[in-house]
Motif scaffolding. Structure first.
Motif, PDB file in Angstrom:
ATOM      1  N   UNK A 182      44.547  42.226  48.194  1.00 51.77           N
ATOM      2  CA  UNK A 182      43.894  41.239  47.334  1.00 51.77           C
ATOM      3  C   UNK A 182      44.191  41.642  45.894  1.00 51.77           C
ATOM      4  N   UNK A 183      45.294  41.149  45.331  1.00 50.91           N
ATOM      5  CA  UNK A 183      45.699  41.585  43.989  1.00 50.91           C
ATOM      6  C   UNK A 183      44.641  41.293  42.938  1.00 50.91           C
ATOM      7  N   UNK A 184      44.396  42.288  42.124  1.00 48.09           N
ATOM      8  CA  UNK A 184      43.398  42.157  41.069  1.00 48.09           C
ATOM      9  C   UNK A 184      43.966  41.435  39.851  1.00 48.09           C
ATOM     10  N   UNK A 189      52.733  36.813  51.056  1.00 51.88           N
ATOM     11  CA  UNK A 189      52.414  35.462  50.599  1.00 51.88           C
ATOM     12  C   UNK A 189      50.902  35.273  50.613  1.00 51.88           C
ATOM     13  N   UNK A 190      50.429  34.424  49.699  1.00 56.27           N
ATOM     14  CA  UNK A 190      49.002  34.114  49.719  1.00 56.27           C
ATOM     15  C   UNK A 190      48.649  33.387  51.005  1.00 56.27           C
ATOM     16  N   UNK A 191      47.538  33.772  51.592  1.00 54.95           N
ATOM     17  CA  UNK A 191      47.075  33.130  52.814  1.00 54.95           C
ATOM     18  C   UNK A 191      46.728  31.664  52.552  1.00 54.95           C
ATOM     19  N   UNK A 192      46.197  31.396  51.382  1.00 53.96           N
ATOM     20  CA  UNK A 192      45.853  30.028  50.997  1.00 53.96           C
ATOM     21  C   UNK A 192      47.082  29.316  50.436  1.00 53.96           C
ATOM     22  N   UNK A 220      34.185  38.672  47.164  1.00 50.59           N
ATOM     23  CA  UNK A 220      33.162  38.032  47.980  1.00 50.59           C
ATOM     24  C   UNK A 220      33.779  37.733  49.339  1.00 50.59           C
ATOM     25  N   UNK A 221      33.430  38.487  50.387  1.00 49.72           N
ATOM     26  CA  UNK A 221      34.052  38.291  51.698  1.00 49.72           C
ATOM     27  C   UNK A 221      33.956  36.864  52.214  1.00 49.72           C
ATOM     28  N   UNK A 222      32.882  36.153  51.860  1.00 53.51           N
ATOM     29  CA  UNK A 222      32.712  34.795  52.357  1.00 53.51           C
ATOM     30  C   UNK A 222      33.735  33.835  51.764  1.00 53.51           C
ATOM     31  N   UNK A 223      34.341  34.221  50.638  1.00 55.69           N
ATOM     32  CA  UNK A 223      35.313  33.349  49.983  1.00 55.69           C
ATOM     33  C   UNK A 223      36.724  33.584  50.502  1.00 55.69           C
ATOM     34  N   UNK A 224      36.883  34.556  51.391  1.00 53.10           N
ATOM     35  CA  UNK A 224      38.206  34.910  51.884  1.00 53.10           C
ATOM     36  C   UNK A 224      38.535  34.201  53.189  1.00 53.10           C
ATOM     37  N   UNK A 225      39.831  34.228  53.520  1.00 53.77           N
ATOM     38  CA  UNK A 225      40.285  33.594  54.751  1.00 53.77           C
ATOM     39  C   UNK A 225      40.317  34.537  55.933  1.00 53.77           C
ATOM     40  N   UNK A 226      39.895  35.793  55.721  1.00 54.22           N
ATOM     41  CA  UNK A 226      39.818  36.772  56.793  1.00 54.22           C
ATOM     42  C   UNK A 226      38.408  37.327  56.848  1.00 54.22           C
ATOM     43  N   UNK A 227      37.971  37.689  58.042  1.00 47.92           N
ATOM     44  CA  UNK A 227      36.650  38.281  58.230  1.00 47.92           C
ATOM     45  C   UNK A 227      36.818  39.594  58.974  1.00 47.92           C
ATOM     46  N   UNK A 228      36.200  40.668  58.457  1.00 47.68           N
ATOM     47  CA  UNK A 228      36.225  41.962  59.127  1.00 47.68           C
ATOM     48  C   UNK A 228      35.381  41.873  60.395  1.00 47.68           C
ATOM     49  N   UNK A 229      36.024  42.013  61.545  1.00 50.65           N
ATOM     50  CA  UNK A 229      35.335  41.849  62.823  1.00 50.65           C
ATOM     51  C   UNK A 229      34.462  43.054  63.147  1.00 50.65           C
ATOM     52  N   UNK A 277      41.090  35.507  42.746  1.00 55.45           N
ATOM     53  CA  UNK A 277      41.677  36.386  43.747  1.00 55.45           C
ATOM     54  C   UNK A 277      41.938  35.648  45.056  1.00 55.45           C
ATOM     55  N   UNK A 278      42.703  36.278  45.915  1.00 57.17           N
ATOM     56  CA  UNK A 278      42.982  35.737  47.240  1.00 57.17           C
ATOM     57  C   UNK A 278      43.823  36.734  48.014  1.00 57.17           C
ATOM     58  N   UNK A 279      43.802  36.630  49.333  1.00 60.67           N
ATOM     59  CA  UNK A 279      44.552  37.566  50.163  1.00 60.67           C
ATOM     60  C   UNK A 279      46.035  37.223  50.178  1.00 60.67           C
ATOM     61  N   UNK A 280      46.868  38.256  50.046  1.00 63.35           N
ATOM     62  CA  UNK A 280      48.308  38.123  50.246  1.00 63.35           C
ATOM     63  C   UNK A 280      48.646  38.874  51.527  1.00 63.35           C
ATOM     64  N   UNK A 281      49.341  38.200  52.438  1.00 64.81           N
ATOM     65  CA  UNK A 281      49.582  38.730  53.780  1.00 64.81           C
ATOM     66  C   UNK A 281      51.068  38.938  54.029  1.00 64.81           C
TER      67      UNK A 281
END
Length: 271
Positions: free
Chosen positions: A172-174, A187-190, A18-27, A234-238
């Protein structure tokens, strides 16, 4: 279509992002497909260019060490910013499959956008070992054992990031075991998610990774803070290659919160 649409994760039945739940937005929001990009990476790098980056990363040397002396490289362009890389055996069996996307992303935390490589799909498999009949010998989502080439893959992604002018890469590791593989350089962004992840590693530091990951994804772990079954999210790892982005995302406040959560969260096995 956002960058998270048309994901190989979604195509395989894991339509959980769910893109809205992430800390990044595709511009950019849209991928514009063009003719003549099929044999280039991001409509910029030739197969030879990619081959050289993979050689610099040590990929082919490691594959030879694993017993694959002769391999072939294929690049499949989907759009200017969405591409697949395959490394195959002479018999056309896939050893490595990467689906990479390149776009500008807005980091909500700092309200600034940066060009980033998104690792949408990553597969490495040792086809010499064959499909193992006993599922317990494999991680969730595997058909073959892996090739243990995460260091080489990460090195390639970071080299590519520098060449294309990206500020870094993210994934975004499954599965939990996927996150463990990425964690050496990502590292996780959160900070909450990073702290929780480190707490899991601490609580089960003597556990076999395959066993632990299986327990997490089958509801066999208790969150002792809530007395409820732990649910993987899930969550973004950067992995930032841009120094400013690195310092902005992973600042003292981030480190402090990660340390507090990782030291206080407790988990245990459900018998």
């Amino acid at each position: 279509m956002s960058i998270f649409s048309g994901s190989d994760k979604s195509a395989s039945g894991q339509s959980y992002i769910d893109p809205e739940a992430l800390g990044l937005i595709d511009v950019n929001r849209e991928f514009k497909t063009h003719l003549g990009i099929e044999d280039t990476l991001f409509n910029r790098f030739s197969t030879k260019d990619v081959q050289e980056l993979l050689e610099q990363s040590g990929m082919f040397e490691m594959l030879q060490f694993r017993g694959f002396q002769k391999t072939k490289l294929e690049i499949h362009g989907i759009s200017e910013v969405d591409n697949r890389i395959y490394i195959k055996t002479e018999e056309n069996e896939t050893l490595v499959h990467m689906r990479l996307k390149f776009s500008d992303f807005l980091f909500k935390k700092i309200n600034e956008s940066f060009p980033m490589i998104y690792i949408d799909w990553l597969l490495s498999q040792n086809v010499k070992l064959g499909k193992l009949g006993e599922k317990k010998k494999l991680f969730e989502g595997q058909e073959y054992p892996g090739l243990n080439i995460m260091n080489e893959i990460t090195s390639f992604i970071r080299l590519l990031s520098g060449k294309i002018g990206a500020a870094g890469a993210f994934n975004i590791p499954e599965y939990f075991h996927d996150a463990v593989l990425f964690h050496k350089n990502f590292r996780y962004l959160s900070p909450e998610k990073e702290g929780e992840f480190r707490a899991l590693l601490r609580c089960f530091k003597k556990e076999n990774l395959r066993s632990l990951s299986g327990a997490i994804h089958s509801g066999k772990i208790l969150d002792r803070q809530t007395s409820a079954v732990y649910s993987w999210s899930y969550g973004e790892m950067v992995s930032a290659t841009n120094p400013f982005l690195e310092k902005s995302l992973f600042d003292e406040q981030y480190d402090s919160m990660v340390a507090r959560i990782s030291e206080t969260r407790e988990f245990s096995r459900i018998d």
